[in-house]
Design a protein around this motif. Structure first.
Motif, mmCIF file in Angstrom:
data_model
loop_
_atom_site.group_PDB
_atom_site.id
_atom_site.type_symbol
_atom_site.label_atom_id
_atom_site.label_comp_id
_atom_site.label_asym_id
_atom_site.label_seq_id
_atom_site.Cartn_x
_atom_site.Cartn_y
_atom_site.Cartn_z
ATOM 1 N N UNK A 127 17.068 -21.696 119.254
ATOM 2 C CA UNK A 127 16.419 -22.614 120.176
ATOM 3 C C UNK A 127 14.994 -22.143 120.396
ATOM 4 N N UNK A 128 14.025 -22.963 120.038
ATOM 5 C CA UNK A 128 12.629 -22.558 120.171
ATOM 6 C C UNK A 128 12.230 -22.479 121.642
ATOM 7 N N UNK A 129 11.040 -21.992 121.910
ATOM 8 C CA UNK A 129 10.622 -21.709 123.291
ATOM 9 C C UNK A 129 10.377 -22.961 124.135
ATOM 10 N N UNK A 130 10.256 -24.113 123.511
ATOM 11 C CA UNK A 130 10.070 -25.355 124.254
ATOM 12 C C UNK A 130 10.745 -26.479 123.471
ATOM 13 N N UNK A 131 10.973 -27.626 124.086
ATOM 14 C CA UNK A 131 10.526 -28.057 125.410
ATOM 15 C C UNK A 131 11.304 -27.407 126.544
ATOM 16 N N UNK A 132 10.825 -27.617 127.763
ATOM 17 C CA UNK A 132 11.359 -26.912 128.923
ATOM 18 C C UNK A 132 12.832 -27.200 129.154
ATOM 19 N N UNK A 133 13.263 -28.432 128.873
ATOM 20 C CA UNK A 133 14.649 -28.790 129.168
ATOM 21 C C UNK A 133 15.636 -28.303 128.115
ATOM 22 N N UNK A 134 15.121 -27.665 127.063
ATOM 23 C CA UNK A 134 15.969 -27.261 125.946
ATOM 24 C C UNK A 134 17.043 -26.266 126.374
ATOM 25 N N UNK A 135 16.668 -25.296 127.207
ATOM 26 C CA UNK A 135 17.630 -24.277 127.620
ATOM 27 C C UNK A 135 18.756 -24.890 128.453
ATOM 28 N N UNK A 136 18.399 -25.825 129.349
ATOM 29 C CA UNK A 136 19.427 -26.489 130.150
ATOM 30 C C UNK A 136 20.377 -27.282 129.259
ATOM 31 N N UNK A 137 19.829 -27.928 128.262
ATOM 32 C CA UNK A 137 20.674 -28.671 127.322
ATOM 33 C C UNK A 137 21.599 -27.738 126.570
ATOM 34 N N UNK A 138 21.078 -26.584 126.166
ATOM 35 C CA UNK A 138 21.884 -25.625 125.423
ATOM 36 C C UNK A 138 23.042 -25.098 126.270
ATOM 37 N N UNK A 139 22.780 -24.839 127.556
ATOM 38 C CA UNK A 139 23.836 -24.363 128.457
ATOM 39 C C UNK A 139 24.917 -25.427 128.629
ATOM 40 N N UNK A 140 24.503 -26.680 128.581
ATOM 41 C CA UNK A 140 25.463 -27.779 128.674
ATOM 42 C C UNK A 140 26.283 -27.874 127.394
ATOM 43 N N UNK A 141 25.600 -27.720 126.243
ATOM 44 C CA UNK A 141 26.294 -27.809 124.958
ATOM 45 C C UNK A 141 27.243 -26.629 124.751
ATOM 46 N N UNK A 142 26.738 -25.432 125.099
ATOM 47 C CA UNK A 142 27.469 -24.201 124.822
ATOM 48 C C UNK A 142 27.655 -23.391 126.108
ATOM 49 N N UNK A 143 28.535 -23.825 126.989
ATOM 50 C CA UNK A 143 28.731 -23.107 128.262
ATOM 51 C C UNK A 143 29.205 -21.673 128.065
ATOM 52 N N UNK A 144 29.717 -21.389 126.859
ATOM 53 C CA UNK A 144 30.185 -20.032 126.569
ATOM 54 C C UNK A 144 29.063 -19.001 126.649
ATOM 55 N N UNK A 145 27.809 -19.457 126.573
ATOM 56 C CA UNK A 145 26.684 -18.526 126.697
ATOM 57 C C UNK A 145 26.734 -17.770 128.014
ATOM 58 N N UNK A 146 27.270 -18.425 129.049
ATOM 59 C CA UNK A 146 27.294 -17.814 130.372
ATOM 60 C C UNK A 146 28.600 -17.079 130.658
ATOM 61 N N UNK A 147 29.678 -17.488 129.995
ATOM 62 C CA UNK A 147 30.987 -17.004 130.427
ATOM 63 C C UNK A 147 31.788 -16.217 129.409
ATOM 64 N N UNK A 148 31.459 -16.308 128.128
ATOM 65 C CA UNK A 148 32.308 -15.681 127.118
ATOM 66 C C UNK A 148 32.206 -14.163 127.142
ATOM 67 N N UNK A 149 33.352 -13.471 127.340
ATOM 68 C CA UNK A 149 33.345 -12.003 127.326
ATOM 69 C C UNK A 149 33.678 -11.437 125.953
ATOM 70 N N UNK A 150 33.880 -12.302 124.971
ATOM 71 C CA UNK A 150 34.370 -11.852 123.669
ATOM 72 C C UNK A 150 33.325 -11.025 122.936
ATOM 73 N N UNK A 151 33.800 -10.270 121.948
ATOM 74 C CA UNK A 151 32.909 -9.466 121.111
ATOM 75 C C UNK A 151 31.937 -10.365 120.352
ATOM 76 N N UNK A 152 32.435 -11.532 119.987
ATOM 77 C CA UNK A 152 31.588 -12.478 119.264
ATOM 78 C C UNK A 152 31.698 -13.820 119.970
#
Length: 569
Positions: A127-152
């Motif tokens: 995910x490139x550094x912009x646009x600004x809403x990109x990170x919020x979209x990514x968290x919506x697409x891949x909620x595991x970024x915040x919660x996954x405790x797995x090795x991978x």
């Protein structure tokens, strides 16, 4: 120009220069040694500059990190976001390893992004550094970024996904999880052994290996991932359609040439800009994909751009800048224009900014194939005629696939070195557009004259059938562009119970100086076939566009149907 007058609509233009017989990565190494301290890329808005040596080093570092994560030749990774240096770094890194970079677009909805990543089995996403809403979209697409405790990282929606690289500085707080890296941290993963493997793998690749993916525009349906080889990409960049007349005629040389990319890096409009530096040793200036005419004018001036390319709507916006006359474009030699059929009136207006303009024609599946030469005969320039570039063949055929006589409308077919290999994971659709003899069926209509010049007549699918007569929208569009109050025009067919389809003129206007619907109809009467005079006229402030920046007839048709309360019969 053809040496003899043609009677049939077929031409082959011999290649004047030998092919580059290296892969993109191997050519990068060669040019980094030849021009180590010369600027290769300038990211104008970010004020970042990379020499050939620096880009080689950056991309090798990223590639070493990919190796450390276990990625190998034939794997796919995705990238999403705006034009920044990390895009080019990731592209050149993946190319050195035989990994395919999947260029997702911000315009794709979540469902399309997930479907593409699953179909192509993408193992990572950047995910490139912009646009600004990109990170919020990514968290919506891949909620595991915040919660996954797995090795991978394990993604429920994308089971092949192993890790993410987040280039936004504000993403640091998400990068403590295994499988989620900041760009800076990811660049540190490779060790000495990984670096050695990068060069070893790069040197082992073949020129006909898959090199990169470009998605079709989606103007006629769901975008398809077209895979190109190192050979097709690198040599099309070297030949370059606007090089028919050669840079010597511009009083400059390849090394001093500065080329501007004003569209998203995900589309074929940037093939020249992305690979021209390693093909020719020149410099590319990259702008943001969210087009801003003021920034483009500023970059053209400040970076002393020699050659640029713009889509038709960008050309209009550039010309309509209130202070356009205050900019110094004295270094600008040539502006290539594409994305639609270019009205002659627009070409004439562009001459206030640049000495030469030229029409570009191509498609995702075979890159750039035709170009108008600024020194072509005046009648060819006025008619937006183009000529086949070096090394390619063109023929015009009827509905039975038979070559038609010159001056006869038919479908344009092109064959040559720049043809794509296949649509990734879609053999059936590949066979529909690329026949057993290697001809690419463009779906575009055209006419070839006895000198070999090609004049576009629109999309085959865009033909409007009214009262049993096939009508070509471009014929009416050409007339509409002559109207002094029309900024741009697009003609579509709307369903009609009685006549089959009715003519609808989509007009882009200045609301403060807008014609009426009847003004438009009256202007057309007597200039076009009577059946082409539009029943419907709809005004736009901006035309809807595809992710590649082309006018979207699909979306314009949807808007017009709703505006006129029309249902399909």
């Amino acid at each position: 120009m053809a040496t003899q007058k043609l009677t049939k609509s077929y031409i082959h233009v011999p290649k004047k220069e030998p092919f580059i017989g290296l892969t993109v990565g191997q050519q990068l190494y060669k040019m980094a040694e030849k021009y180590p301290d010369k600027e290769m890329f300038v990211f104008y808005v970010d004020n970042e500059r990379f020499t050939f040596k620096q880009m080689k080093a950056k991309s090798q570092t990223f590639a070493a990190s990919l190796v450390s994560k276990g990625l190998k030749k034939g794997d796919t990774i995705a990238i999403l976001g705006a034009n920044h240096s990390e895009w080019i770094v990731a592209l050149y890194a993946s190319i050195q390893l035989g990994i395919l970079l999947v260029p997702l677009r911000m315009e794709f909805p979540h469902s399309t992004i997930v479907a593409i990543m699953n179909k192509l089995q993408c193992k990572a996403i950047i995910l490139t550094r912009s646009p600004d809403e990109l990170l919020d979209r990514a968290c919506e697409y891949f909620p595991e970024m915040k919660s996954s405790p797995a090795e991978q990282l394990k993604s429920d929606c994308c089971p092949h996904l192993q890790f993410l690289v987040l280039c936004s500085k504000s993403a640091k707080k998400l990068c403590s999880k295994t499988g989620v890296y900041s760009y800076d941290d990811f660049m540190t993963l490779g060790n000495e052994t990984d670096f050695s493997k990068v060069e070893e793998i790069c040197q082992s690749l073949d020129i006909d290996d898959p090199c990169c993916i470009y998605f079709t525009s989606g103007s006629t349906g769901m975008p398809k991932p077209a895979v190109h080889s190192h050979h097709s990409i690198l040599n099309n960049a070297m030949t370059g359609a606007f090089f028919r007349m050669g840079v010597d005629n511009f009083n400059c040389n390849w090394e001093s040439l500065r080329y501007m990319v004003g569209v998203t890096l995900s589309g074929i409009g940037t093939v020249w800009g992305t690979y021209l530096p390693i093909a020719r040793g020149c410099t590319t200036i990259v702008l943001y994909p969210a087009f801003n005419a003021g920034i483009m004018a500023e970059a053209l001036q400040n970076e002393r751009v020699s050659i640029g390319t713009v889509l038709i709507h960008q050309a209009y916006d550039l010309l309509n800048l209130p202070n356009i006359d205050s900019y110094d474009f004295s270094n600008l030699k040539l502006m290539g224009m594409g994305g639609s059929i270019i009205p002659n009136e627009l070409r004439q207006k562009m001459k206030k900014l640049v000495q030469y303009t030229t029409n570009c024609y191509g498609m995702t599946e075979i890159l750039m194939t035709h170009m108008g030469d600024p020194v072509d005969p005046p009648d060819k320039l006025a008619g937006a005629a183009t000529y086949t570039i070096d090394g390619l063949e063109t023929k015009i055929v009827d509905d039975n696939g038979i070559i038609v006589p010159v001056e006869t409308v038919g479908e344009i077919l092109v064959r040559g070195y720049s043809a794509f290999k296949y649509y990734l994971a879609d053999d059936l659709q590949t066979k529909e557009i690329k026949d057993i003899n290697g001809w690419i069926h463009t779906g575009d209509l055209g006419v070839m004259d006895e000198a070999g010049y090609l004049t576009m007549k629109g999309r085959k699918k865009d033909i409007i059938l009214k009262e049993g007569v096939n009508l070509i929208p471009v014929e009416l569009e050409a007339v509409l562009h002559e109207h002094p109050k029309v900024l741009a025009a697009m003609v579509i067919g709307l369903p009609d119970e009685r006549v089959g389809e009715e003519i609808c003129a989509c007009i882009r206007v200045d609301r403060d100086n807008s014609p009426t619907e009847e003004d438009i109809r009256e202007f057309c009467r007597g200039k076009v076939y009577a059946l082409l005079v539009p029943k419907y006229v709809i005004f736009f402030d901006e035309f809807p566009t595809t992710p590649n920046g082309k006018y979207s007839r699909i979306e314009a048709t949807r808007i017009a149907k709703k505006a006129f309360n029309i249902i399909a019969y």
